[in-house]
Design an enzyme around this catalytic site. Structure first.
Site, PDB file in Angstrom:
ATOM      1  N   LYS A  16       0.845  -1.202   0.000  1.00 60.30           N
ATOM      2  CA  LYS A  16       0.000   0.000   0.000  1.00 60.30           C
ATOM      3  C   LYS A  16       0.877   1.248   0.000  1.00 60.30           C
ATOM      4  CE  LYS A  16      -1.403   2.590   3.132  1.00 60.30           C
ATOM      5  NZ  LYS A  16      -1.336   3.910   2.479  1.00 60.30           N
ATOM      6  N   GLU A  72      10.985   1.517   9.550  1.00 58.96           N
ATOM      7  CA  GLU A  72      12.044   2.454   9.147  1.00 58.96           C
ATOM      8  C   GLU A  72      11.425   3.834   9.275  1.00 58.96           C
ATOM      9  OE1 GLU A  72      14.001   4.926   7.673  1.00 58.96           O
ATOM     10  OE2 GLU A  72      13.742   4.149   5.634  1.00 58.96           O
ATOM     11  N   CYS A  79      14.816  10.233   4.564  1.00 53.55           N
ATOM     12  CA  CYS A  79      14.950   9.894   5.986  1.00 53.55           C
ATOM     13  C   CYS A  79      16.400  10.035   6.414  1.00 53.55           C
ATOM     14  CB  CYS A  79      14.416   8.503   6.263  1.00 53.55           C
ATOM     15  SG  CYS A  79      15.164   7.218   5.273  1.00 53.55           S
ATOM     16  N   GLU A  92      12.619  16.738  12.932  1.00 52.13           N
ATOM     17  CA  GLU A  92      12.931  16.387  11.541  1.00 52.13           C
ATOM     18  C   GLU A  92      12.223  17.378  10.622  1.00 52.13           C
ATOM     19  OE1 GLU A  92      11.117  12.731   9.879  1.00 52.13           O
ATOM     20  OE2 GLU A  92      13.043  12.380   8.927  1.00 52.13           O
TER      21      GLU A  92
HETATM   22  O1  TXE Z   1       3.853   9.943   7.109  1.00 50.56           O
HETATM   23  P1  TXE Z   1       2.984   8.766   7.662  1.00 50.56           P
HETATM   24  P2  TXE Z   1       3.404  11.303   6.469  1.00 50.56           P
HETATM   25  C1  TXE Z   1       8.286  11.749   8.125  1.00 50.56           C
HETATM   26  C2  TXE Z   1       8.529  13.210   7.791  1.00 50.56           C
HETATM   27  C3  TXE Z   1       7.162  13.725   7.516  1.00 50.56           C
HETATM   28  C4  TXE Z   1       6.318  12.899   8.435  1.00 50.56           C
HETATM   29  C5  TXE Z   1       4.873  12.766   8.043  1.00 50.56           C
HETATM   30  O2  TXE Z   1       9.060  13.865   8.914  1.00 50.56           O
HETATM   31  O3  TXE Z   1       7.021  15.068   7.857  1.00 50.56           O
HETATM   32  O4  TXE Z   1       6.919  11.636   8.419  1.00 50.56           O
HETATM   33  O5  TXE Z   1       4.706  12.178   6.748  1.00 50.56           O
HETATM   34  C6  TXE Z   1       0.359   5.175   6.142  1.00 50.56           C
HETATM   35  N1  TXE Z   1      -1.396   2.544  10.184  1.00 50.56           N
HETATM   36  N2  TXE Z   1       8.557  10.851   7.044  1.00 50.56           N
HETATM   37  O6  TXE Z   1       2.263  11.927   7.166  1.00 50.56           O
HETATM   38  O7  TXE Z   1       1.697   9.206   8.250  1.00 50.56           O
HETATM   39  C7  TXE Z   1       0.181   6.267   5.133  1.00 50.56           C
HETATM   40  O8  TXE Z   1      -0.985   6.054   4.372  1.00 50.56           O
HETATM   41  C8  TXE Z   1      -0.713   2.123   9.105  1.00 50.56           C
HETATM   42  C9  TXE Z   1       9.739  10.044   7.172  1.00 50.56           C
HETATM   43  O9  TXE Z   1       3.186  11.006   5.041  1.00 50.56           O
HETATM   44  O10 TXE Z   1       3.899   7.996   8.534  1.00 50.56           O
HETATM   45  C10 TXE Z   1       1.461   6.135   4.325  1.00 50.56           C
HETATM   46  O11 TXE Z   1       1.364   5.052   3.391  1.00 50.56           O
HETATM   47  N3  TXE Z   1      -0.322   2.943   8.110  1.00 50.56           N
HETATM   48  C11 TXE Z   1       9.762   8.956   6.210  1.00 50.56           C
HETATM   49  C12 TXE Z   1       2.507   5.760   5.374  1.00 50.56           C
HETATM   50  O12 TXE Z   1       1.743   5.287   6.479  1.00 50.56           O
HETATM   51  C13 TXE Z   1      -0.656   4.231   8.192  1.00 50.56           C
HETATM   52  C14 TXE Z   1       9.168   9.138   4.880  1.00 50.56           C
HETATM   53  C15 TXE Z   1       3.415   6.893   5.832  1.00 50.56           C
HETATM   54  O13 TXE Z   1       2.626   7.935   6.338  1.00 50.56           O
HETATM   55  C16 TXE Z   1      -1.401   4.730   9.289  1.00 50.56           C
HETATM   56  C17 TXE Z   1       7.988   9.974   4.903  1.00 50.56           C
HETATM   57  C18 TXE Z   1      -1.759   3.818  10.323  1.00 50.56           C
HETATM   58  N4  TXE Z   1      -2.424   4.216  11.429  1.00 50.56           N
HETATM   59  C19 TXE Z   1       7.733  10.803   5.959  1.00 50.56           C
HETATM   60  N5  TXE Z   1      -1.569   6.068   9.121  1.00 50.56           N
HETATM   61  C20 TXE Z   1      10.977   8.097   6.160  1.00 50.56           C
HETATM   62  N6  TXE Z   1      11.205   7.288   7.194  1.00 50.56           N
HETATM   63  O14 TXE Z   1      11.690   8.099   5.181  1.00 50.56           O
HETATM   64  C21 TXE Z   1      -0.951   6.387   7.938  1.00 50.56           C
HETATM   65  N7  TXE Z   1      -0.418   5.285   7.384  1.00 50.56           N
END
Ligand code: TXE
Length: 479
Positions: free
Chosen positions: A169, A242, A276, A373
């Site tokens: 997903k 991660e 990240c 971050e």
């Molecule tokens: O991430 P989310 P977001 C960090 C970066 C950014 C922040 C928010 O600081 O500002 O995260 O980004 C799915 N159960 N990174 O809001 O919410 C969602 O649909 C299961 C670091 O986009 O973590 C998406 O597919 N899944 C990072 C995925 O989680 C759920 C890269 C990531 O979304 C869920 C990106 C739930 N309850 C952002 N809720 C890195 N590590 O590289 C949402 N999702």
């Protein structure tokens, strides 16, 4: 390619969307496409397809390896379809999108070169004791919006090679390239082995809570990662997380700035800072502070920012509106608190999510843009007087993804780098994509590792096969 690339893939074919949602082009801020919104019933169907495909898929690692190699070839052949989709939905320059497609294929090839080891502890006339690493079943893979294709491959490759099947997903912000990936791989992976669904949240939570997956492999924010861990706890699903990072880099007093200024700059600004493992805080000896700030600010001012579909653009917009708002807020707050923008400092004109590459000076730990971050095109540069103090500040965070030390004396730097509390410590580089190396975060930056043998084994259950030969076993159970 006759098939439509914007369909969900379940059991090797289309599942018609009952509803759709809009996907924005970050270069314009406007919706440019619709993506399927997976219903709960369709998610059940995808998980059922993955379960049904598991018994056959787990049988033959040779066939799995061949399928991953064929998938890598197919991805490369499809770069002309995948890369523009990625640029349109994510914002990165087209050349970077092509590079991401190539990295995606490279990652699958690196995984295909691995083998699940056979570990024999004892094999004599009395006993055979062997450690097996067996697949788990269905694995839920949840990806974010910064590198949708590469992260899909980094996460799905080892899971599939180990013999598991997948429901993948993507982020609802960038679903299209991953949907396309599912479509183009339909004829190289058996039906049901890789299912791709897209949808608005709470689809992610629904997948994480579903009873079918035995493991969740997640990349995203620390906050959501904790929610995933809580969902997994209910039925003890295995987890690889991660999560975010706030990587520190420490320059030592002898650093050769001419040699390293470009690398330092791009370590923070590649992918518009949305990495990240990007450098997010830079600690510089006070005596070299102005020189370093000036070198970075020169580079920031010379970057060509624009729509990633245009030629020569080096940096696109931020990928999503909430991240654009967050970066603006963090930078405005820092400037209001006394920091100075040596370059950039605000949004650029236009409708898209464009932010000027920003170097912040006269700033300390305690400012949110340093402590949190930022995940955007912003680098706070912090002066230090004593290297032990810089190390303490670098380590004074709940994050622990990566860090780096830069010096003309690589051994001196390595001694310090080994004391950084993080999953990867670099010397004279940062955020360098390297195949075949385990990667994971310490503290709140993650759980488990991806890549290399350790990553492959994290998609297996360890099992001992203990055969007593000759009928002289004691039969005493120890637990
Ligand atoms: O991430 P989310 P977001 C960090 C970066 C950014 C922040 C928010 O600081 O500002 O995260 O980004 C799915 N159960 N990174 O809001 O919410 C969602 O649909 C299961 C670091 O986009 O973590 C998406 O597919 N899944 C990072 C995925 O989680 C759920 C890269 C990531 O979304 C869920 C990106 C739930 N309850 C952002 N809720 C890195 N590590 O590289 C949402 N999702």
């Amino acid at each position: 390619m006759n098939e439509s690339l914007d369909q969900m893939t379940v059991n090797g074919g289309d599942v018609p969307a009952k509803d759709t949602f809009g996907v924005h082009n970050p270069a314009t801020g406007r919706v440019f496409a619709q993506a399927p919104d997976c219903s709960p019933e369709q998610l059940d169907e995808a998980l059922r397809a993955a379960s049904d495909a598991f018994p056959l898929w787990r049988e033959d690692i040779g066939a799995r390896r061949a399928a991953l190699l064929a998938a890598a070839d197919r991805i490369e052949e499809s770069a002309g379809d995948l890369a523009p989709l990625l640029t349109l939905e994510q914002g990165k320059p087209l050349a970077d999108a092509h590079f991401e497609v190539m990295l995606t294929a490279m990652s699958l090839r690196a995984t295909a070169a691995l083998d699940v080891p056979r570990e024999v502890i004892r094999d004599d006339e009395t006993e055979l004791i062997e450690v097996l690493h067996q697949p788990m079943g269905v694995v839920a893979v949840i990806t974010p919006w910064n590198f949708p294709l590469t992260l899909a491959a980094v996460k799905c490759g080892p899971v599939l090679l180990a013999g598991n099947t997948v429901v993948l997903k993507p982020s609802p912000f960038t679903p299209l390239s991953t949907l396309a990936l599912g479509v183009i791989l339909r004829d190289v992976l058996p039906p049901g082995v890789l299912n791709v669904v897209s949808g608005r949240d709470p689809l992610g939570a629904r997948l994480a809570e579903h009873p079918v997956p035995r493991k969740i492999s997640f990349t995203g924010s620390t906050a959501t990662g904790k929610r995933v861990a809580a969902a997994a706890a209910y039925d003890l699903k295995r987890l690889t997380l991660e999560l975010g990072g706030n990587d520190a880099a420490i320059l030592l007093d002898d650093v050769d700035l001419d040699a390293h200024a470009d690398s330092l700059f791009w370590a923070a600004f590649v992918n518009c800072g949305q990495v990240c493992a990007a450098m997010k805080r830079l600690y510089v000896p006070r005596a070299r502070y102005t020189e370093v700030v000036d070198a970075l600010a020169d580079r920031a001012r010379s970057v060509k920012v624009g729509d990633g579909m245009l030629p020569d653009v080096q940096m696109g917009p931020l990928a999503i509106a909430p991240q654009f708002a967050r970066v603006q807020e963090l930078v405005s707050e820092a400037l209001a608190g006394g920091a100075t923008a040596a370059a950039g400092g605000g949004r650029l004109d236009g409708d898209g999510y464009f932010f000027a590459p920003t170097i912040l000076r006269d700033i300390e730990d305690g400012a949110r843009v340093v402590d949190e971050e930022q995940f955007g095109p912003v680098l706070p540069v912090i002066a230090y007087d004593d290297v032990e103090e810089a190390l303490a500040r670098a380590n004074g965070t709940q994050y622990g993804l990566d860090g780096s030390v830069w010096s003309a004396d690589a051994d001196r730097a390595a001694t310090l780098a080994a004391r950084l509390e993080c999953g990867t410590s670099w010397v004279n580089t940062h955020s360098m994509p390297t195949q075949g190396v385990p990667m994971g975060g310490h503290k709140w930056s993650g759980l488990g590792v991806e890549g290399a043998l350790a990553g492959l084994l994290s998609s297996t259950e360890t099992k001992v096969l203990h055969v007593v030969r000759g009928g002289n076993g004691t039969g005493i159970a120890l637990s």
